[in-house]
Design an enzyme around this catalytic site. Structure first.
Site, PDB file in Angstrom:
ATOM      1  CG  HIS A 109      -2.041  -0.982   1.122  1.00 54.10           C
ATOM      2  ND1 HIS A 109      -3.305  -0.641   0.713  1.00 54.10           N
ATOM      3  CD2 HIS A 109      -2.066  -2.320   1.333  1.00 54.10           C
ATOM      4  CE1 HIS A 109      -4.069  -1.721   0.690  1.00 54.10           C
ATOM      5  NE2 HIS A 109      -3.346  -2.755   1.071  1.00 54.10           N
ATOM      6  CG  ASP A 316       0.134   9.489   0.618  1.00 53.61           C
ATOM      7  OD1 ASP A 316       0.119   8.355   1.114  1.00 53.61           O
ATOM      8  OD2 ASP A 316      -0.647  10.399   0.976  1.00 53.61           O
TER       9      ASP A 316
HETATM   10  P1  ADQ Z   1      -3.102   6.377   4.657  1.00 52.49           P
HETATM   11  O1  ADQ Z   1      -1.726   6.903   4.777  1.00 52.49           O
HETATM   12  O2  ADQ Z   1      -3.836   6.196   5.922  1.00 52.49           O
HETATM   13  O3  ADQ Z   1      -3.145   4.997   3.814  1.00 52.49           O
HETATM   14  P2  ADQ Z   1      -5.062   7.721   2.760  1.00 52.49           P
HETATM   15  O4  ADQ Z   1      -4.956   6.922   1.516  1.00 52.49           O
HETATM   16  O5  ADQ Z   1      -5.139   9.170   2.494  1.00 52.49           O
HETATM   17  O6  ADQ Z   1      -3.840   7.547   3.755  1.00 52.49           O
HETATM   18  O7  ADQ Z   1      -6.365   7.251   3.528  1.00 52.49           O
HETATM   19  C1  ADQ Z   1      -6.773   7.850   4.720  1.00 52.49           C
HETATM   20  C2  ADQ Z   1      -8.213   7.473   5.066  1.00 52.49           C
HETATM   21  O8  ADQ Z   1      -8.511   8.054   6.342  1.00 52.49           O
HETATM   22  C3  ADQ Z   1      -9.218   8.035   4.079  1.00 52.49           C
HETATM   23  O9  ADQ Z   1     -10.213   7.087   3.836  1.00 52.49           O
HETATM   24  C4  ADQ Z   1      -9.817   9.265   4.810  1.00 52.49           C
HETATM   25  O10 ADQ Z   1     -11.162   9.521   4.540  1.00 52.49           O
HETATM   26  C5  ADQ Z   1      -9.660   8.899   6.253  1.00 52.49           C
HETATM   27  N1  ADQ Z   1      -9.420  10.162   6.979  1.00 52.49           N
HETATM   28  C6  ADQ Z   1      -8.371  10.958   6.824  1.00 52.49           C
HETATM   29  N2  ADQ Z   1      -8.495  12.039   7.606  1.00 52.49           N
HETATM   30  C7  ADQ Z   1      -9.673  11.927   8.260  1.00 52.49           C
HETATM   31  C8  ADQ Z   1     -10.361  12.714   9.229  1.00 52.49           C
HETATM   32  N3  ADQ Z   1      -9.885  13.865   9.702  1.00 52.49           N
HETATM   33  N4  ADQ Z   1     -11.517  12.240   9.721  1.00 52.49           N
HETATM   34  C9  ADQ Z   1     -12.021  11.082   9.281  1.00 52.49           C
HETATM   35  N5  ADQ Z   1     -11.411  10.303   8.373  1.00 52.49           N
HETATM   36  C10 ADQ Z   1     -10.253  10.705   7.867  1.00 52.49           C
HETATM   37  C11 ADQ Z   1      -2.155   4.075   3.237  1.00 52.49           C
HETATM   38  C12 ADQ Z   1      -1.118   4.712   2.313  1.00 52.49           C
HETATM   39  C13 ADQ Z   1      -1.822   5.504   1.228  1.00 52.49           C
HETATM   40  C14 ADQ Z   1      -2.764   4.580   0.455  1.00 52.49           C
HETATM   41  C15 ADQ Z   1      -3.669   3.801   1.394  1.00 52.49           C
HETATM   42  C16 ADQ Z   1      -4.451   2.733   0.661  1.00 52.49           C
HETATM   43  O11 ADQ Z   1      -0.246   5.558   3.058  1.00 52.49           O
HETATM   44  O12 ADQ Z   1      -0.903   6.119   0.361  1.00 52.49           O
HETATM   45  O13 ADQ Z   1      -3.591   5.360  -0.393  1.00 52.49           O
HETATM   46  O14 ADQ Z   1      -2.904   3.156   2.411  1.00 52.49           O
HETATM   47  O15 ADQ Z   1      -3.635   1.871  -0.045  1.00 52.49           O
END
Ligand code: ADQ
Length: 422
Positions: A109, A316
């Site tokens: 991921h 990311d």
């Molecule tokens: P993450 O680094 O956790 O994931 P991301 O892909 O942006 O990052 O997903 C974050 C999730 O958390 C999203 O579904 C978002 O809606 C939720 N979220 C973020 N901030 C929030 C808030 N303030 N309140 C509620 N919900 C919130 C890791 C990798 C990424 C990759 C994913 C999936 O680091 O690059 O995209 O896995 O493979």
């Protein structure tokens, strides 16, 4: 024990089997090796890699082995095994030893870094060999896949032919599977009455100010201090925008026990305070900083209310927040400014792509973006929407599983045929 029995029962209702870890294991395996070594290195933050990594390696191996035993114990002939992410890189080969005929997929991921960065890792050989136990290895982007094949060559001397790798007596397939979001869910939420009411409320609170939003987990890869400095630079260069733009930055607490995260949080708090002190007017502050998780309704209302969303990670794997923003814009409006170092940038070419390290340049881009004519905003948003609607999270998982089913049927003879045709 009572708590554990209760939890076991609840998990078993969800057809889930837990692997329990002790405090010491969480400390060394999860916080130490996974989040203190692999996470920063794979995101090119080499200064953040813990220098006592060697203390944690043994536990990383042991915990992967424990997962292997639990999976092997539950395994039934014909099952597909899908291993996720950097915490379990040794699991595919450990499982291959326990169940030679198993069909195993591995998906990463996070980014797979350039081989020049990957080879910094003292355990580079073990990690690559660990992953190679899988039949199918998936990445978010082509460039992560290329970095991986380059590392196979330079570290192990293993050659790949396109997406096919012959290793020992087996053949493996590599693949690119950019992860999507549940677009239907976000579209439905975006049109719900309570969300639309909340959108109206937020916009009213903004009193005609342009709304910029950011939503991130608290992590040094997300580029938050630089993002704040960009807002600082924008207001410094364009004092006429003071009181005219409002940034709402939501930050979800994460890995709060890891020291580097605590320090980072402190740095961010101080920075926001300083910037607000400098640019606030009597009736407005530029950055509204919320350090907590928000509900899905509030999240979608924020996505829908904004003129502009800033997604500016330093690195990311994918970044799903960018895709959720697009999915929520059923009004086909809103601008996405996206880091070229997020995996999502490979697909979302119609976003405005920026280099998050270029603070002055991004400030200029924001200023221009805020005056973009509505036809151009909509034209970009329409293409972005069609792209993410076609590749949602269900499509992503089905695609991976179907490819795994095919990949695990590939035998050396068939591979010969495949490789001679490319
Ligand atoms: P993450 O680094 O956790 O994931 P991301 O892909 O942006 O990052 O997903 C974050 C999730 O958390 C999203 O579904 C978002 O809606 C939720 N979220 C973020 N901030 C929030 C808030 N303030 N309140 C509620 N919900 C919130 C890791 C990798 C990424 C990759 C994913 C999936 O680091 O690059 O995209 O896995 O493979």
């Amino acid at each position: 024990t009572r708590q554990r029995n209760h939890l076991d029962k609840e998990l078993s209702d969800l057809r889930t089997v837990p692997v329990y870890l002790s405090h010491r294991e969480i400390n060394r395996y999860y916080e130490g090796f996974s989040n203190g070594v692999l996470w920063p290195l794979f995101h090119y933050q080499t200064d953040m890699v813990q220098d006592d990594a060697w203390r944690y390696w043994k536990t990383y191996v042991e915990v992967n082995q424990r997962f292997a035993e639990v999976v092997a114990d539950k395994y039934q002939e014909g099952d597909l095994i899908w291993v996720h992410d950097y915490q379990l890189t040794l699991l595919p080969t450990m499982l291959r030893r326990l169940i030679p005929t198993a069909r195993i997929g591995f998906f990463l991921h996070i980014p797979f870094p350039s081989s020049e960065v990957f080879r910094i890792l003292p355990w580079r050989t073990q990690i690559l060999k660990g992953i190679l136990g899988a039949d199918l290895i998936g990445f978010h982007t082509y460039s992560y896949m290329r970095h991986f094949t380059r590392s196979l060559l330079t570290v192990l001397g293993v050659e790949s032919k396109g997406e096919i790798v012959s290793y020992e007596d087996r053949t493996l397939i590599l693949g690119v599977f950019p992860m999507g979001v549940d677009t239907a869910k976000f579209e439905r939420l975006a049109n719900e009455k309570n969300v639309l009411e909340r959108v109206a409320e937020i916009q009213q609170e903004c009193r005609g100010q342009k709304l910029i939003i950011g939503v991130d987990r608290l992590d040094y890869i997300k580029g938050l201090p630089r993002r704040m400095l960009t807002v600082d630079r924008l207001l410094e260069r364009e004092p006429s925008l003071r009181g005219k733009v409002r940034m709402i930055q939501v930050v979800v607490p994460s890995r709060t026990k890891v020291d580097s995260y605590k320090q980072y949080q402190q740095k961010l708090d101080e920075l926001v305070g300083r910037i607000n002190g400098v640019h606030a007017t009597v009736n407005s502050v530029p950055i509204h900083y919320l350090y907590r998780s928000v509900s899905q309704t509030e999240l979608v209302a924020l996505y829908r209310s904004a003129q502009l969303m800033l997604v500016t990670p330093l690195r990311d794997g994918m970044n799903l927040v960018a895709k959720e923003f697009i999915a929520s814009r059923t009004d086909e409006d809103g601008i996405l400014i996206l880091s070229e170092f997020a995996g999502a940038a490979a697909e979302l070419r119609e976003a405005i792509l920026i280099n998050p390290y270029d603070i002055d340049g991004v400030a200029t881009t924001i200023k221009k973006a805020l005056t973009l004519p509505s036809e151009e905003r909509q034209a970009r948003m329409r293409i972005l929407r069609s792209r993410i609607l076609a590749n949602n999270c269900y499509h992503w998982s089905n695609n991976f599983i179907q490819t795994l089913q095919k990949a695990s049927r590939v035998r050396p003879v068939a591979v010969q045929a495949l490789s001679s045709s490319d």
